[in-house]
Design a protein around this motif. Sequence first.
Motif, PDB file in Angstrom:
ATOM      1  N   LYS A  39     -10.680   9.415  -1.686  1.00 32.47           N
ATOM      2  CA  LYS A  39     -11.460   8.292  -1.164  1.00 32.47           C
ATOM      3  C   LYS A  39     -11.252   7.070  -2.058  1.00 32.47           C
ATOM      4  O   LYS A  39     -11.334   7.149  -3.270  1.00 32.47           O
ATOM      5  CB  LYS A  39     -12.939   8.668  -1.132  1.00 32.47           C
ATOM      6  CG  LYS A  39     -13.810   7.608  -0.538  1.00 32.47           C
ATOM      7  CD  LYS A  39     -15.264   8.040  -0.509  1.00 32.47           C
ATOM      8  CE  LYS A  39     -16.103   6.893   0.042  1.00 32.47           C
ATOM      9  NZ  LYS A  39     -17.513   7.165  -0.070  1.00 32.47           N
ATOM     10  N   GLY A  40     -10.948   5.957  -1.451  1.00 33.89           N
ATOM     11  CA  GLY A  40     -10.759   4.722  -2.201  1.00 33.89           C
ATOM     12  C   GLY A  40      -9.353   4.519  -2.737  1.00 33.89           C
ATOM     13  O   GLY A  40      -9.071   3.521  -3.393  1.00 33.89           O
ATOM     14  N   ALA A  41      -8.435   5.455  -2.483  1.00 29.78           N
ATOM     15  CA  ALA A  41      -7.083   5.342  -3.020  1.00 29.78           C
ATOM     16  C   ALA A  41      -6.295   4.188  -2.417  1.00 29.78           C
ATOM     17  O   ALA A  41      -5.370   3.674  -3.043  1.00 29.78           O
ATOM     18  CB  ALA A  41      -6.313   6.650  -2.825  1.00 29.78           C
ATOM     19  N   ALA A  42      -6.676   3.768  -1.221  1.00 30.04           N
ATOM     20  CA  ALA A  42      -5.950   2.670  -0.565  1.00 30.04           C
ATOM     21  C   ALA A  42      -5.976   1.404  -1.417  1.00 30.04           C
ATOM     22  O   ALA A  42      -5.049   0.601  -1.367  1.00 30.04           O
ATOM     23  CB  ALA A  42      -6.538   2.391   0.811  1.00 30.04           C
ATOM     24  N   ILE A  43      -7.009   1.256  -2.237  1.00 34.09           N
ATOM     25  CA  ILE A  43      -7.135   0.033  -3.033  1.00 34.09           C
ATOM     26  C   ILE A  43      -6.071  -0.057  -4.133  1.00 34.09           C
ATOM     27  O   ILE A  43      -5.722  -1.140  -4.567  1.00 34.09           O
ATOM     28  CB  ILE A  43      -8.558  -0.105  -3.625  1.00 34.09           C
ATOM     29  CG1 ILE A  43      -8.810  -1.543  -4.033  1.00 34.09           C
ATOM     30  CG2 ILE A  43      -8.771   0.847  -4.783  1.00 34.09           C
ATOM     31  CD1 ILE A  43     -10.255  -1.875  -4.273  1.00 34.09           C
ATOM     32  N   TYR A  44      -5.507   1.082  -4.561  1.00 36.62           N
ATOM     33  CA  TYR A  44      -4.443   0.990  -5.554  1.00 36.62           C
ATOM     34  C   TYR A  44      -3.089   1.469  -5.052  1.00 36.62           C
ATOM     35  O   TYR A  44      -2.061   1.054  -5.570  1.00 36.62           O
ATOM     36  CB  TYR A  44      -4.817   1.698  -6.868  1.00 36.62           C
ATOM     37  CG  TYR A  44      -5.046   3.183  -6.766  1.00 36.62           C
ATOM     38  CD1 TYR A  44      -3.997   4.084  -6.862  1.00 36.62           C
ATOM     39  CD2 TYR A  44      -6.328   3.693  -6.604  1.00 36.62           C
ATOM     40  CE1 TYR A  44      -4.212   5.438  -6.782  1.00 36.62           C
ATOM     41  CE2 TYR A  44      -6.553   5.053  -6.525  1.00 36.62           C
ATOM     42  CZ  TYR A  44      -5.486   5.914  -6.618  1.00 36.62           C
ATOM     43  OH  TYR A  44      -5.693   7.263  -6.530  1.00 36.62           O
ATOM     44  N   VAL A  45      -3.058   2.305  -4.014  1.00 35.59           N
ATOM     45  CA  VAL A  45      -1.762   2.745  -3.472  1.00 35.59           C
ATOM     46  C   VAL A  45      -1.013   1.557  -2.874  1.00 35.59           C
ATOM     47  O   VAL A  45       0.171   1.357  -3.146  1.00 35.59           O
ATOM     48  CB  VAL A  45      -1.940   3.875  -2.439  1.00 35.59           C
ATOM     49  CG1 VAL A  45      -0.659   4.117  -1.656  1.00 35.59           C
ATOM     50  CG2 VAL A  45      -2.381   5.162  -3.136  1.00 35.59           C
ATOM     51  N   ALA A  46      -1.695   0.759  -2.077  1.00 31.30           N
ATOM     52  CA  ALA A  46      -1.036  -0.381  -1.432  1.00 31.30           C
ATOM     53  C   ALA A  46      -0.447  -1.357  -2.444  1.00 31.30           C
ATOM     54  O   ALA A  46       0.727  -1.727  -2.317  1.00 31.30           O
ATOM     55  CB  ALA A  46      -2.005  -1.085  -0.491  1.00 31.30           C
ATOM     56  N   PRO A  47      -1.188  -1.794  -3.470  1.00 33.76           N
ATOM     57  CA  PRO A  47      -0.565  -2.705  -4.439  1.00 33.76           C
ATOM     58  C   PRO A  47       0.629  -2.088  -5.161  1.00 33.76           C
ATOM     59  O   PRO A  47       1.603  -2.783  -5.452  1.00 33.76           O
ATOM     60  CB  PRO A  47      -1.690  -3.023  -5.425  1.00 33.76           C
ATOM     61  CG  PRO A  47      -2.941  -2.777  -4.681  1.00 33.76           C
ATOM     62  CD  PRO A  47      -2.623  -1.665  -3.721  1.00 33.76           C
ATOM     63  N   LEU A  48       0.561  -0.786  -5.444  1.00 31.16           N
ATOM     64  CA  LEU A  48       1.699  -0.144  -6.105  1.00 31.16           C
ATOM     65  C   LEU A  48       2.920  -0.133  -5.198  1.00 31.16           C
ATOM     66  O   LEU A  48       4.037  -0.458  -5.619  1.00 31.16           O
ATOM     67  CB  LEU A  48       1.339   1.279  -6.530  1.00 31.16           C
ATOM     68  CG  LEU A  48       0.311   1.396  -7.645  1.00 31.16           C
ATOM     69  CD1 LEU A  48      -0.104   2.851  -7.834  1.00 31.16           C
ATOM     70  CD2 LEU A  48       0.850   0.820  -8.939  1.00 31.16           C
ATOM     71  N   VAL A  49       2.720   0.216  -3.934  1.00 32.63           N
ATOM     72  CA  VAL A  49       3.828   0.245  -2.980  1.00 32.63           C
ATOM     73  C   VAL A  49       4.386  -1.153  -2.767  1.00 32.63           C
ATOM     74  O   VAL A  49       5.599  -1.379  -2.825  1.00 32.63           O
ATOM     75  CB  VAL A  49       3.373   0.854  -1.628  1.00 32.63           C
ATOM     76  CG1 VAL A  49       4.414   0.637  -0.544  1.00 32.63           C
ATOM     77  CG2 VAL A  49       3.063   2.332  -1.795  1.00 32.63           C
ATOM     78  N   PHE A  50       3.477  -2.116  -2.541  1.00 34.60           N
ATOM     79  CA  PHE A  50       3.929  -3.455  -2.196  1.00 34.60           C
ATOM     80  C   PHE A  50       4.331  -4.289  -3.401  1.00 34.60           C
ATOM     81  O   PHE A  50       4.851  -5.389  -3.242  1.00 34.60           O
ATOM     82  CB  PHE A  50       2.891  -4.158  -1.324  1.00 34.60           C
ATOM     83  CG  PHE A  50       2.704  -3.462  -0.004  1.00 34.60           C
ATOM     84  CD1 PHE A  50       3.787  -3.116   0.783  1.00 34.60           C
ATOM     85  CD2 PHE A  50       1.440  -3.112   0.447  1.00 34.60           C
ATOM     86  CE1 PHE A  50       3.636  -2.460   1.985  1.00 34.60           C
ATOM     87  CE2 PHE A  50       1.269  -2.459   1.659  1.00 34.60           C
ATOM     88  CZ  PHE A  50       2.369  -2.127   2.428  1.00 34.60           C
ATOM     89  N   ALA A  51       4.136  -3.778  -4.613  1.00 35.11           N
ATOM     90  CA  ALA A  51       4.734  -4.396  -5.800  1.00 35.11           C
ATOM     91  C   ALA A  51       6.074  -3.732  -6.102  1.00 35.11           C
ATOM     92  O   ALA A  51       7.026  -4.395  -6.501  1.00 35.11           O
ATOM     93  CB  ALA A  51       3.803  -4.289  -7.005  1.00 35.11           C
TER      94      ALA A  51
END
Length: 181
Positions: free
Chosen positions: A104-116
């Motif tokens: 829960k809440g992983a979207a907040i850091y997975v997306a920046p890691l992927v999109f960086a």
Amino acid sequence: MSKWAVVLMFVIGAALSWGVYVPLVHVAAQKLGSNLRAFLFVGVAYFLVAVLIPAFFIFVLDKDPTAKAHTNFNMSPIMWGIAAGTAGAIGALCVIFAVTAGGKGAAIYVAPLVFAGAPIINTIATITIFHPTKTMPDLRFFLGLVLAAAGAGMVMIYKPVDKPNATPPPAVEEQTATPTQ
């Protein structure tokens, strides 16, 4: 409208779409109770948008507004398109599994890691393999990549973490004051 205004319009459209992709697919996976079911419906959406719309323009309207001088359906270009779609689909599947594994809440850091990470890999692959540059870009260009990597690292190090339910402080009992005589 200038060429760069059109480019910016589509860049904003992509950023908005991909910016909400990870949270949307995470909610879908949670509500469907399955990563693969969420991925199935991502595929349905890709089919609707990426197959039916171009097919309608090309085969029904007989008008391809993006066509260049020599359009074709030769095997080599088709395989490049399939490779691109496969890379995108594998990336989408990896995002779904990363967010689910993160909880829960992983979207907040997975997306920046992927999109960086993706632009860094894109840049390196483009200037070394797909469109090798004759002269290396300015050092500040590479500094931007380093800053993107540093940003991804900072996102991971300082990601929000829900604190466990702390025990509330003990209630302070009010003492009734007795009048002193």
